[in-house]
Design a protein around this motif. Sequence first.
Motif, PDB file in Angstrom:
ATOM      1  N   ASN A 128       0.849  -1.193   0.000  1.00  0.00           N
ATOM      2  CA  ASN A 128       0.000   0.000   0.000  1.00  0.00           C
ATOM      3  C   ASN A 128       0.883   1.240   0.000  1.00  0.00           C
ATOM      4  OD1 ASN A 128      -2.824  -1.114   0.264  1.00  0.00           O
ATOM      5  ND2 ASN A 128      -1.860  -2.118   2.013  1.00  0.00           N
ATOM      6  N   GLN A 129       0.979   1.869  -1.159  1.00  0.00           N
ATOM      7  CA  GLN A 129       1.956   2.933  -1.386  1.00  0.00           C
ATOM      8  C   GLN A 129       1.751   4.138  -0.475  1.00  0.00           C
ATOM      9  OE1 GLN A 129       2.964   4.459  -5.564  1.00  0.00           O
ATOM     10  NE2 GLN A 129       1.659   6.091  -4.764  1.00  0.00           N
ATOM     11  N   ASN A 130       0.518   4.617  -0.338  1.00  0.00           N
ATOM     12  CA  ASN A 130       0.298   5.879   0.371  1.00  0.00           C
ATOM     13  C   ASN A 130       0.107   5.727   1.874  1.00  0.00           C
ATOM     14  OD1 ASN A 130       0.582   7.177  -2.036  1.00  0.00           O
ATOM     15  ND2 ASN A 130      -1.586   7.652  -2.314  1.00  0.00           N
ATOM     16  N   SER A 131      -0.037   4.517   2.365  1.00  0.00           N
ATOM     17  CA  SER A 131      -0.058   4.303   3.815  1.00  0.00           C
ATOM     18  C   SER A 131       1.223   3.630   4.279  1.00  0.00           C
ATOM     19  CB  SER A 131      -1.279   3.468   4.231  1.00  0.00           C
ATOM     20  OG  SER A 131      -1.355   2.268   3.497  1.00  0.00           O
ATOM     21  N   HIS A 132       2.135   3.386   3.349  1.00  0.00           N
ATOM     22  CA  HIS A 132       3.485   2.920   3.677  1.00  0.00           C
ATOM     23  C   HIS A 132       3.457   1.638   4.504  1.00  0.00           C
ATOM     24  CE1 HIS A 132       4.563   6.876   2.199  1.00  0.00           C
ATOM     25  NE2 HIS A 132       3.779   7.415   3.095  1.00  0.00           N
ATOM     26  N   ASN A 133       2.738   0.642   3.999  1.00  0.00           N
ATOM     27  CA  ASN A 133       2.687  -0.629   4.730  1.00  0.00           C
ATOM     28  C   ASN A 133       2.542  -1.802   3.775  1.00  0.00           C
ATOM     29  OD1 ASN A 133      -0.107  -0.030   4.127  1.00  0.00           O
ATOM     30  ND2 ASN A 133      -0.712  -1.516   5.662  1.00  0.00           N
ATOM     31  N   LEU A 134       2.860  -2.989   4.291  1.00  0.00           N
ATOM     32  CA  LEU A 134       2.669  -4.249   3.575  1.00  0.00           C
ATOM     33  C   LEU A 134       1.634  -5.055   4.336  1.00  0.00           C
ATOM     34  CD1 LEU A 134       6.384  -5.317   2.893  1.00  0.00           C
ATOM     35  CD2 LEU A 134       4.825  -4.188   1.295  1.00  0.00           C
ATOM     36  N   ALA A 135       0.565  -5.442   3.667  1.00  0.00           N
ATOM     37  CA  ALA A 135      -0.491  -6.252   4.278  1.00  0.00           C
ATOM     38  C   ALA A 135      -0.424  -7.661   3.712  1.00  0.00           C
ATOM     39  CB  ALA A 135      -1.867  -5.639   4.019  1.00  0.00           C
ATOM     40  N   SER A 136      -0.412  -8.641   4.599  1.00  0.00           N
ATOM     41  CA  SER A 136      -0.344 -10.043   4.188  1.00  0.00           C
ATOM     42  C   SER A 136      -1.716 -10.683   4.356  1.00  0.00           C
ATOM     43  CB  SER A 136       0.692 -10.790   5.030  1.00  0.00           C
ATOM     44  OG  SER A 136       0.785 -12.143   4.635  1.00  0.00           O
ATOM     45  N   PHE A 137      -2.178 -11.361   3.322  1.00  0.00           N
ATOM     46  CA  PHE A 137      -3.493 -11.996   3.314  1.00  0.00           C
ATOM     47  C   PHE A 137      -3.354 -13.499   3.082  1.00  0.00           C
ATOM     48  CE2 PHE A 137      -4.282  -7.635   2.244  1.00  0.00           C
ATOM     49  CZ  PHE A 137      -5.558  -7.335   2.718  1.00  0.00           C
ATOM     50  N   SER A 138      -4.164 -14.260   3.790  1.00  0.00           N
ATOM     51  CA  SER A 138      -4.299 -15.670   3.418  1.00  0.00           C
ATOM     52  C   SER A 138      -5.198 -15.739   2.199  1.00  0.00           C
ATOM     53  CB  SER A 138      -4.900 -16.480   4.569  1.00  0.00           C
ATOM     54  OG  SER A 138      -6.213 -16.027   4.868  1.00  0.00           O
ATOM     55  N   PHE A 139      -5.001 -16.761   1.362  1.00  0.00           N
ATOM     56  CA  PHE A 139      -5.792 -16.909   0.136  1.00  0.00           C
ATOM     57  C   PHE A 139      -6.297 -18.333   0.044  1.00  0.00           C
ATOM     58  CE2 PHE A 139      -6.622 -17.557  -4.344  1.00  0.00           C
ATOM     59  CZ  PHE A 139      -7.230 -16.373  -4.718  1.00  0.00           C
ATOM     60  N   CYS A 140      -7.623 -18.492   0.003  1.00  0.00           N
ATOM     61  CA  CYS A 140      -8.217 -19.828  -0.099  1.00  0.00           C
ATOM     62  C   CYS A 140      -8.154 -20.301  -1.546  1.00  0.00           C
ATOM     63  CB  CYS A 140      -9.666 -19.818   0.398  1.00  0.00           C
ATOM     64  SG  CYS A 140     -10.478 -21.426   0.263  1.00  0.00           S
ATOM     65  N   GLU A 141      -7.478 -21.405  -1.766  1.00  0.00           N
ATOM     66  CA  GLU A 141      -7.299 -21.922  -3.122  1.00  0.00           C
ATOM     67  C   GLU A 141      -8.552 -22.576  -3.692  1.00  0.00           C
ATOM     68  OE1 GLU A 141      -2.991 -23.620  -3.479  1.00  0.00           O
ATOM     69  OE2 GLU A 141      -3.664 -23.973  -1.425  1.00  0.00           O
ATOM     70  N   HIS A 142      -9.597 -22.684  -2.873  1.00  0.00           N
ATOM     71  CA  HIS A 142     -10.854 -23.274  -3.340  1.00  0.00           C
ATOM     72  C   HIS A 142     -11.897 -22.206  -3.673  1.00  0.00           C
ATOM     73  CE1 HIS A 142      -9.263 -27.170  -2.189  1.00  0.00           C
ATOM     74  NE2 HIS A 142      -9.028 -26.706  -0.968  1.00  0.00           N
ATOM     75  N   THR A 143     -11.952 -21.145  -2.855  1.00  0.00           N
ATOM     76  CA  THR A 143     -12.992 -20.123  -3.030  1.00  0.00           C
ATOM     77  C   THR A 143     -12.445 -18.776  -3.496  1.00  0.00           C
ATOM     78  OG1 THR A 143     -12.821 -19.364  -0.730  1.00  0.00           O
ATOM     79  CG2 THR A 143     -14.306 -21.219  -1.179  1.00  0.00           C
ATOM     80  N   GLY A 144     -11.153 -18.540  -3.318  1.00  0.00           N
ATOM     81  CA  GLY A 144     -10.589 -17.234  -3.636  1.00  0.00           C
ATOM     82  C   GLY A 144     -10.756 -16.222  -2.520  1.00  0.00           C
ATOM     83  N   ARG A 145     -11.235 -16.642  -1.371  1.00  0.00           N
ATOM     84  CA  ARG A 145     -11.455 -15.730  -0.260  1.00  0.00           C
ATOM     85  C   ARG A 145     -10.118 -15.278   0.328  1.00  0.00           C
ATOM     86  NH1 ARG A 145     -15.671 -14.299   2.743  1.00  0.00           N
ATOM     87  NH2 ARG A 145     -15.345 -13.595   4.891  1.00  0.00           N
ATOM     88  N   MET A 146     -10.004 -13.954   0.593  1.00  0.00           N
ATOM     89  CA  MET A 146      -8.805 -13.378   1.181  1.00  0.00           C
ATOM     90  C   MET A 146      -9.103 -12.862   2.583  1.00  0.00           C
ATOM     91  SD  MET A 146      -7.305 -11.235  -2.100  1.00  0.00           S
ATOM     92  CE  MET A 146      -6.041 -10.427  -1.098  1.00  0.00           C
ATOM     93  N   SER A 147      -8.177 -13.105   3.514  1.00  0.00           N
ATOM     94  CA  SER A 147      -8.323 -12.600   4.877  1.00  0.00           C
ATOM     95  C   SER A 147      -6.973 -12.066   5.338  1.00  0.00           C
ATOM     96  CB  SER A 147      -8.776 -13.712   5.839  1.00  0.00           C
ATOM     97  OG  SER A 147     -10.034 -14.226   5.456  1.00  0.00           O
TER      98      SER A 147
END
Length: 532
Positions: free
Chosen positions: A492-511
Motif C-alpha cells: 500500500n503505497q500511500n499508507s506505507h505498509n505491507l499487508a499479508s493476506f491468506s488466500f483460499c485456493e478453493h474459493t478465492g477468499r482473502m483474509s
Amino acid sequence: RGDATRRTRARVLWTTMTMDADAARTTRARRTTSNASSDTNAFDAAADEDEDEDEVTMGADAFADAFDQGGGVDGVASATECVMYVSSYTNVDILAHQPARHARHGEGKMMASVGGDEDGGVDDEAVERVVRAEAVGKTMPLDGDGDEHGDGNASSGDRGQRGVAAVHVVGVCERTGRARVLRAKAARRGGLENVAFFAKHPHLPHVAYASTERIDERGKVLALRLIGDDGADFEVVGEACSGGKSTCYMGFDRDGKHLLAASYWDAKLSVIPLQENGATMHAPTLTISRPEADYVEHAKPSMEEHWRFRQRWAHTHCVVTEPYERRLHFVVDLGLDKIFIYNVESMQCVSDVVLPKGKGPRHLVFHPTIRAAYLVNELDSTVSSFRVCLDDIDNPRLSLMQCISSLPEDVQAKKVFDPRGAWKAHSHSSEIRLHPSGRFLLVGNRGHDSIAVYTINQDDGLITLVDIVASGGACPRNFNFTPSGKFVLVGNQNSHNLASFSFCEHTGRMSMVHCLTDIVSPNFIWTLPKVR
C-alpha cells in the motif's frame, strides 16, 4: 536428511556470525585506542554500544532450533519462509506521479493502516496484530547507508529522503503468512534509486535485473547477483542505460540473449544485449519510439501536466512475450489505448489491438495453459479478457471475450476533483496477477483501496468477479502471491505498509493475517523463485 542439512547450515551460519562479531569487537577496540584523542571517539563509542545490542547472543543449538522452527533470524530466511523483494520510491520528485510522502521523504507523517474485517469494515483487533518490532519496529540498518561524505543519507541528492530503503528483502512464512524484513538496501548502494521492476534471468539461476524510474533523464537497468540458495541478499554487478525515461517493465527474448525494457514517460521499447554471464550489459542495440511520444521531446511536459492529461501522448507500460510459442511480444500503451504486437525475431510490429478510448491499458498477463489473456485497464478500472489467436504469425489477434469492472457498482462512475486541478476517476486500477494454479485472477484498485478477485473458467478462460477485499491500506500499487499461492502480500503505497493476506485456493477468499508498517512507498513486489 533435509532437516539435518538445515540445522547444519544454521550452525555454520551461527559460527560465521559469531566470528564476525568477535572480529568486529576487536576492530572497534583497536579503533577506540587509536582514536583516543579524536573528537569522534564519543560518537564511535555510542555506535559501538548500539552495534553490541545486535550481536549474536544465543548459542548454536538455540540458534539452530529457532532457524529450524521457522522463527528465522535477521537476514536469513527460515525453512518455512519464501523471499520477496519490495522496492520503494526513494526520490518522489523525479517520478511521473506524486505518491503520498512519508516523513522520511522530507515532509508529511507516516499513516499506519490495518486491514478490514470479514464484512469489509475496520477490524479493531487487527491493530493488535500490526508488527512494529522484530526487524521493522527497530530502525533497520540499511546495507550501503551513507556515502563518502559521511552524511548518512540513503538516497542520492538533497531531497530529504534520509533513511528510505530502496529495497526491502522480506521473508513471508508459508504456514502463517507473517512477514518480516530480512534486509534493507540503501538507494546509494549500486544506484538503486526508484527501483520499479524486478525480473529473473530466464536461464541463469543467480542473475536478476532491476529497472529504475525517473522522468528527468534516461533510467537504468541493473544486473543483480542473487546471494545464497534463497536469494535473501543481492549485489549490483552491472548496469546499462535503459534507453528511455521512467523504465517500468522488463522482458526477455526467446533465448535469453536480450532484455527488453519498456519506458513509460517517452514510450520507448529498448533491446539490451546480454552476455553469457548475464551481468555484462551494453547500451541498447535497438530502441523503438512511438511517434506519438515526440511531444515529450519538444514540449518538455511536467509531472503536473501528465497528471491532468494522462493520454496527451503515448505511454508504453509493459512488454510481455506470449508463453505458448514465444514468437511474439505484446506491448501495451496506456496513452494510445492500444496493444502493439511485435515479431520476436524481426522486432517489427505485425499487428495491433485497438481498445475503446479512455481505457488506459496498463498490464497484460497470459494464462499458462488456456489460450487467454487478461488486460487491466487503469483509467476505467476494468479487466478485458481476450482469446489468443496465433495461427497466423503474420496476423496474430486478441479477440475480446468480455470486459468487467474491478469496482463495486456504486463507485464505478464516481469522480473526484483532484488537487492538481482535474476531474479524475475515484479509483484507478494497478496490478494484475494470476494465481499460481491458474484458477484465479487478482486486480488492485487505487482509490477504492481494494483487491478484486475473479475466478477463471478452465474451459474457455472467461472470468467472474467473486469478491472485492479491502487492501489493508491506501493505494495498493502492487501485490504478489507467495510460491504456494496460499498468501498474498499487498504493498500500500500511500499508507506505507505491507499487508499479508491468506488466500483460499478453493474459493478465492482473502483474509488479512499480518501487517508490516513503515515500509515507505512500496511500489513493486517480486516473489523469488528458488535460486538453486
